[in-house]
Scaffold this motif. Structure first.
Motif, PDB file in Angstrom:
ATOM      1  N   ARG A  15       0.759  -1.318  -0.007  1.00 40.89           N
ATOM      2  CA  ARG A  15       0.187  -0.001   0.038  1.00 40.89           C
ATOM      3  C   ARG A  15       0.993   1.167  -0.132  1.00 40.89           C
ATOM      4  O   ARG A  15       0.661   2.511  -0.547  1.00 40.89           O
ATOM      5  CB  ARG A  15      -1.084   0.111   1.111  1.00 40.89           C
ATOM      6  N   ARG A  16       2.087   1.085   0.483  1.00 43.03           N
ATOM      7  CA  ARG A  16       2.857   2.308   0.634  1.00 43.03           C
ATOM      8  C   ARG A  16       3.377   2.762  -0.889  1.00 43.03           C
ATOM      9  O   ARG A  16       3.474   4.008  -1.138  1.00 43.03           O
ATOM     10  CB  ARG A  16       4.148   2.005   1.443  1.00 43.03           C
ATOM     11  N   VAL A  17       3.528   1.687  -1.503  1.00 42.85           N
ATOM     12  CA  VAL A  17       4.005   1.862  -3.155  1.00 42.85           C
ATOM     13  C   VAL A  17       2.687   2.472  -3.839  1.00 42.85           C
ATOM     14  O   VAL A  17       2.761   3.512  -4.448  1.00 42.85           O
ATOM     15  CB  VAL A  17       4.423   0.724  -3.577  1.00 42.85           C
ATOM     16  N   LEU A  18       1.473   1.863  -3.439  1.00 43.43           N
ATOM     17  CA  LEU A  18       0.482   2.379  -4.277  1.00 43.43           C
ATOM     18  C   LEU A  18      -0.213   3.823  -4.038  1.00 43.43           C
ATOM     19  O   LEU A  18      -0.917   4.237  -4.597  1.00 43.43           O
ATOM     20  CB  LEU A  18      -1.011   1.207  -3.835  1.00 43.43           C
ATOM     21  N   ALA A  19       0.256   4.233  -2.809  1.00 42.85           N
ATOM     22  CA  ALA A  19      -0.094   5.621  -2.687  1.00 42.85           C
ATOM     23  C   ALA A  19       0.428   6.667  -3.543  1.00 42.85           C
ATOM     24  O   ALA A  19      -0.369   7.586  -3.968  1.00 42.85           O
ATOM     25  CB  ALA A  19       0.370   6.101  -1.181  1.00 42.85           C
ATOM     26  N   GLY A  20       1.460   6.139  -4.332  1.00 44.57           N
ATOM     27  CA  GLY A  20       1.921   7.091  -5.461  1.00 44.57           C
ATOM     28  C   GLY A  20       2.470   8.121  -5.175  1.00 44.57           C
ATOM     29  O   GLY A  20       3.018   8.942  -6.041  1.00 44.57           O
ATOM     30  N   ALA A  22       5.227  11.217  -3.076  1.00 43.58           N
ATOM     31  CA  ALA A  22       6.594  11.391  -2.741  1.00 43.58           C
ATOM     32  C   ALA A  22       7.118  10.820  -1.396  1.00 43.58           C
ATOM     33  O   ALA A  22       8.314  10.697  -1.004  1.00 43.58           O
ATOM     34  CB  ALA A  22       6.904  12.850  -3.077  1.00 43.58           C
ATOM     35  N   ALA A  23       6.152  10.554  -0.426  1.00 43.14           N
ATOM     36  CA  ALA A  23       6.410  10.012   0.871  1.00 43.14           C
ATOM     37  C   ALA A  23       7.399   8.913   0.779  1.00 43.14           C
ATOM     38  O   ALA A  23       8.245   9.110   1.827  1.00 43.14           O
ATOM     39  CB  ALA A  23       5.207   9.897   1.759  1.00 43.14           C
ATOM     40  N   LEU A  24       7.018   7.829   0.210  1.00 36.96           N
ATOM     41  CA  LEU A  24       8.044   6.648   0.284  1.00 36.96           C
ATOM     42  C   LEU A  24       9.394   7.076  -0.002  1.00 36.96           C
ATOM     43  O   LEU A  24      10.349   6.595   0.497  1.00 36.96           O
ATOM     44  CB  LEU A  24       7.456   5.797  -0.498  1.00 36.96           C
ATOM     45  N   GLY A  25       9.339   7.806  -1.475  1.00 38.50           N
ATOM     46  CA  GLY A  25      10.828   8.240  -1.780  1.00 38.50           C
ATOM     47  C   GLY A  25      11.631   8.834  -0.922  1.00 38.50           C
ATOM     48  O   GLY A  25      12.546   8.491  -0.445  1.00 38.50           O
ATOM     49  N   ALA A  26      11.097   9.756   0.079  1.00 38.26           N
ATOM     50  CA  ALA A  26      11.542  10.766   0.952  1.00 38.26           C
ATOM     51  C   ALA A  26      11.964   9.656   2.073  1.00 38.26           C
ATOM     52  O   ALA A  26      13.062   9.802   2.750  1.00 38.26           O
ATOM     53  CB  ALA A  26      10.759  11.654   1.333  1.00 38.26           C
ATOM     54  N   ALA A  27      11.185   8.778   2.569  1.00 29.99           N
ATOM     55  CA  ALA A  27      11.327   8.128   3.540  1.00 29.99           C
ATOM     56  C   ALA A  27      12.367   6.961   3.454  1.00 29.99           C
ATOM     57  O   ALA A  27      13.270   6.647   4.348  1.00 29.99           O
ATOM     58  CB  ALA A  27       9.981   7.223   3.970  1.00 29.99           C
ATOM     59  N   ALA A  28      12.482   6.564   2.186  1.00 30.88           N
ATOM     60  CA  ALA A  28      13.311   5.480   1.936  1.00 30.88           C
ATOM     61  C   ALA A  28      14.843   5.921   1.711  1.00 30.88           C
ATOM     62  O   ALA A  28      15.902   5.060   1.874  1.00 30.88           O
ATOM     63  CB  ALA A  28      13.123   4.832   0.522  1.00 30.88           C
ATOM     64  N   VAL A  29      15.059   7.363   1.695  1.00 41.06           N
ATOM     65  CA  VAL A  29      16.639   7.711   1.558  1.00 41.06           C
ATOM     66  C   VAL A  29      17.414   7.388   2.500  1.00 41.06           C
ATOM     67  O   VAL A  29      18.429   6.944   2.250  1.00 41.06           O
ATOM     68  CB  VAL A  29      16.345   9.517   1.239  1.00 41.06           C
ATOM     69  N   GLY A  30      16.851   7.281   3.749  1.00 39.57           N
ATOM     70  CA  GLY A  30      17.792   7.210   4.864  1.00 39.57           C
ATOM     71  C   GLY A  30      18.104   5.531   5.286  1.00 39.57           C
ATOM     72  O   GLY A  30      18.494   5.293   6.318  1.00 39.57           O
ATOM     73  N   THR A  31      17.203   4.898   4.752  1.00 40.54           N
ATOM     74  CA  THR A  31      17.215   3.484   4.998  1.00 40.54           C
ATOM     75  C   THR A  31      18.879   2.782   4.727  1.00 40.54           C
ATOM     76  O   THR A  31      19.574   3.473   3.996  1.00 40.54           O
ATOM     77  CB  THR A  31      16.258   2.339   4.193  1.00 40.54           C
ATOM     78  N   THR A  32      19.153   1.744   5.492  1.00 44.22           N
ATOM     79  CA  THR A  32      20.256   0.912   5.438  1.00 44.22           C
ATOM     80  C   THR A  32      20.103  -0.132   4.644  1.00 44.22           C
ATOM     81  O   THR A  32      19.178  -1.027   4.792  1.00 44.22           O
ATOM     82  CB  THR A  32      20.524   0.414   6.965  1.00 44.22           C
ATOM     83  N   LEU A  33      21.179  -0.376   3.668  1.00 44.73           N
ATOM     84  CA  LEU A  33      21.335  -1.415   2.889  1.00 44.73           C
ATOM     85  C   LEU A  33      22.564  -2.278   3.192  1.00 44.73           C
ATOM     86  O   LEU A  33      23.441  -2.044   3.914  1.00 44.73           O
ATOM     87  CB  LEU A  33      21.518  -0.795   1.343  1.00 44.73           C
ATOM     88  N   PRO A  34      22.698  -3.400   2.392  1.00 51.60           N
ATOM     89  CA  PRO A  34      23.786  -4.277   2.934  1.00 51.60           C
ATOM     90  C   PRO A  34      24.982  -3.546   2.778  1.00 51.60           C
ATOM     91  O   PRO A  34      25.294  -2.772   1.723  1.00 51.60           O
ATOM     92  CB  PRO A  34      23.616  -5.511   1.893  1.00 51.60           C
ATOM     93  N   PRO A  35      26.195  -3.843   3.376  1.00 49.71           N
ATOM     94  CA  PRO A  35      27.449  -3.366   3.174  1.00 49.71           C
ATOM     95  C   PRO A  35      27.889  -3.474   1.745  1.00 49.71           C
ATOM     96  O   PRO A  35      27.842  -4.604   1.122  1.00 49.71           O
ATOM     97  CB  PRO A  35      28.029  -4.165   4.298  1.00 49.71           C
ATOM     98  N   GLY A  36      28.651  -2.514   1.262  1.00 54.17           N
ATOM     99  CA  GLY A  36      29.307  -2.646  -0.217  1.00 54.17           C
ATOM    100  C   GLY A  36      28.072  -2.041  -1.133  1.00 54.17           C
ATOM    101  O   GLY A  36      28.394  -2.039  -2.537  1.00 54.17           O
ATOM    102  N   HIS A 149      17.340  14.377  -6.082  1.00 49.66           N
ATOM    103  CA  HIS A 149      15.947  14.017  -5.946  1.00 49.66           C
ATOM    104  C   HIS A 149      15.664  12.422  -6.209  1.00 49.66           C
ATOM    105  O   HIS A 149      16.304  12.148  -7.404  1.00 49.66           O
ATOM    106  CB  HIS A 149      15.398  14.833  -6.947  1.00 49.66           C
ATOM    107  N   VAL A 150      15.148  12.025  -5.217  1.00 49.75           N
ATOM    108  CA  VAL A 150      14.942  10.299  -5.467  1.00 49.75           C
ATOM    109  C   VAL A 150      13.341  10.150  -5.688  1.00 49.75           C
ATOM    110  O   VAL A 150      12.411  10.782  -5.089  1.00 49.75           O
ATOM    111  CB  VAL A 150      15.002   9.769  -3.982  1.00 49.75           C
ATOM    112  N   SER A 151      12.945   9.292  -6.756  1.00 45.16           N
ATOM    113  CA  SER A 151      11.536   9.127  -7.114  1.00 45.16           C
ATOM    114  C   SER A 151      10.816   8.471  -6.136  1.00 45.16           C
ATOM    115  O   SER A 151      11.432   7.682  -5.165  1.00 45.16           O
ATOM    116  CB  SER A 151      11.776   8.543  -8.455  1.00 45.16           C
ATOM    117  N   PRO A 152       9.488   8.484  -6.314  1.00 49.23           N
ATOM    118  CA  PRO A 152       8.828   7.570  -5.423  1.00 49.23           C
ATOM    119  C   PRO A 152       8.850   6.225  -6.312  1.00 49.23           C
ATOM    120  O   PRO A 152       9.608   5.932  -7.094  1.00 49.23           O
ATOM    121  CB  PRO A 152       7.148   7.912  -6.079  1.00 49.23           C
TER     122      PRO A 152
END
Length: 539
Positions: A15-20, A22-36, A149-152
């Motif tokens: 549902r977070r994606v279907l909202a369409g 910019a909130a998800l794109g903004a929230a996702a900017v700070g997430t942690t990904l695997p090393p490297g 800028h990061v997209s939705p």
């Protein structure tokens, strides 16, 4: 509570994606990904150091399409000022780089692919990333970055492996969205159904200038710019349609398979003949080239579908494992001109066996696909009414397969002779819902049923439309192979399993106001190896 057996959305954190938004794109900017694995945000912070902030270029959203077992096309188009008259969306005419990444989760903690594409004014600032190396039958999430800028985010998925039948597939199909006639709420409702794949069967936009095509309910929005003829005109019009948040949500919800009909170029055009060949306009093939170029730029198509001048190869088969073959057809580019001057006519020329809707080469291609098919279901994604449909005077539409009866007979006979297990024709164009049984001989009431046709109403074209009782419908009495009709707006939702295809005809009571709920007006099933319609009762 929904009726038992009605297709239900899965109701997960998608549902977070279907909202369409910019909130998800903004929230996702700070997430942690695997090393490297550097995040887009990390790269943006590095590359954007010292640069002034600019307007968000992702106003047109994101999309995906053309899935196979290992790859999918990801799409976006940069447009900080989407309605700019030059069609370039407010970009500075320089070539720029756009980064993308694909993850297993919608918070992008588990990125599996990333890369970049270059784009510029020659591409209308569109991006087509063909992402390979993916696992079959998997759900993925994706997003883009340009500068800071990061997209939705969007959701997509790959097709199953070729030998896999699988448990099933949810597919929605839609057609005919006229921006002026109504709000695109039906796209939002389609997105909320969380389909695995979406088919769009034409009239994605309309070419008319403001108020030259007025809905019976009155127009509720205005087209920007003149009737589309130049490349800049078409680019601007696509951008205007993509500013609609409901349409962006539908694109972000699932991969799309698309084919155009007529309004992406010119109403009722046929091959190299415009609707009004004597009306002063630029050379029609030049206009067609502009339209096809803009269509490619704005759809999640593969590079092999890139147009060459006024020509574009759009007929193709997309396999969904061993369950479904989607045969996407082009019924405009290769057809003979409409018989008897177009319109609804009693026309002897329509029966001329030499007349073709598909063109000889596309017809031969389709018949070969039938002979090669081992799929449980073969679905024809195409634009115009396939079954015979007569009005009170006995006339039929010269723009539909009725105007090309020899072509219809050869295609129908082709799937019968090839032993296609379950042929189903999917249709748009007519702004109304229909469910039809296809006959070997429509003149003989005892002729066997050899296939099924499902026709979707419009997203908004024609305004609110109206409800009706199928039992009182004259079309159904005149054409006994037609089993359902409704003139509300909406789309068709299907659930395809090895044993049956179930179709829910979804309707909205209004599109002249935003936010209407969707409901299932009728449901039908098609059983494996049993062409024809079994009515189900959704309420």
């Amino acid at each position: 509570m929904p009726a038992s057996g009605e297709i239900q959305p899965r109701g997960t954190n998608r549902r977070r994606v279907l909202a369409g938004g910019a909130a998800l794109g903004a929230a996702a900017v700070g997430t942690t990904l695997p090393p490297g694995v550097p995040t887009l945000a990390r790269a943006a912070a590095h590359e954007g150091a010292g640069e002034p902030s600019t307007t968000d270029p992702f106003t047109l959203g994101v999309a995906s399409g053309e899935p196979d077992q290992h790859s999918v096309v990801l799409w976006t188009r940069l447009a900080p000022r989407p309605l700019a008259e030059d069609g370039l969306g407010g970009m500075n005419r320089r070539v720029v780089v756009v980064h993308w990444e694909v993850a297993l989760d919608d918070r992008f903690r588990h990125v599996v692919r990333r890369g970049h594409e270059w784009t510029g004014p020659d591409a209308g600032y569109a991006v087509h990333a063909e992402v390979a190396g993916l696992a079959p039958g998997r759900e993925y999430f994706y997003r883009f970055r340009h500068g800071r800028h990061v997209s939705p985010a969007g959701r997509t998925r790959t097709a199953p492996a070729p030998a896999v039948v699988g448990a099933g597939l949810t597919m929605c199909f839609a057609s005919c969205s006229q921006f002026e006639h109504g709000f695109f709420t039906a796209y939002r409702r389609l997105a909320e159904d969380e389909p695995d794949v979406v088919l769009h069967l034409g009239d994605y936009l309309y070419e008319y200038r403001r108020d030259s095509y007025v809905s019976p309910d009155g127009n509720v929005r205005d087209h920007r710019g003149p009737e589309t003829e130049t490349l800049a005109n078409y680019r601007q019009r696509y951008a205007q349609y993509r500013t609609d948040a409901d349409l962006r949500a539908a694109h972000a919800a699932a991969p799309w398979l698309v084919v155009p009909d007529d309004h992406e170029v010119d109403n009722n055009w046929a091959a190299d003949v415009p609707e009004k060949p004597h009306r002063p306009q630029p050379d029609f093939l030049e206009r067609r080239a502009n339209a096809f170029r803009a269509y490619y730029e704005n759809m999640p198509l593969r590079r092999r579908n890139r147009p060459r001048g006024p020509h574009i190869r759009l007929h193709r088969t997309v396999a969904w494992g061993a369950l479904v073959n989607f045969h996407m057809l082009d019924t405009r580019q290769y057809r003979d001109d409409q018989a008897c001057g177009d319109g609804w006519k009693v026309c002897e020329d329509a029966a001329d066996p030499a007349r073709t809707l598909t063109g000889d080469a596309q017809e031969a291609w389709l018949l070969e696909r039938f002979r090669e098919s081992r799929a449980r279901w073969d679905l024809l994604g195409q634009q115009v009414f396939f079954a015979r449909r007569r009005n009170a005077s006995g006339a039929t539409s010269m723009d539909a397969w009725d105007g090309y009866r020899g072509s219809r007979d050869r295609v129908s006979r082709g799937w019968v002779d090839a032993g296609v297990r379950n042929p189903v024709v999917l249709t748009g164009d007519v702004h109304t819902h229909w469910a039809n049984e296809l006959k070997a001989d429509y003149a003989d009431p005892d002729s066997p049923v050899i296939g099924t046709e499902l026709v979707t109403t419009s997203i908004s074209s024609g305004g609110d439309g109206y409800d009706s009782d199928p039992g009182d419908n004259e079309n159904l009495r005149r054409n006994p192979h037609i089993k359902f009709f409704n003139a509300r707006r909406g789309y068709v939702r299907t659930r395809i399993t090895p044993g049956q295809l179930r179709a829910d005809f979804r309707v909205l009571d209004r599109v002249t106001e935003p936010g209407a709920p969707a409901r299932t007006r009728a449901s039908f099933a098609i059983a494996d190896r049993r062409p024809g319609l079994i009515e189900r009762h959704p309420h």
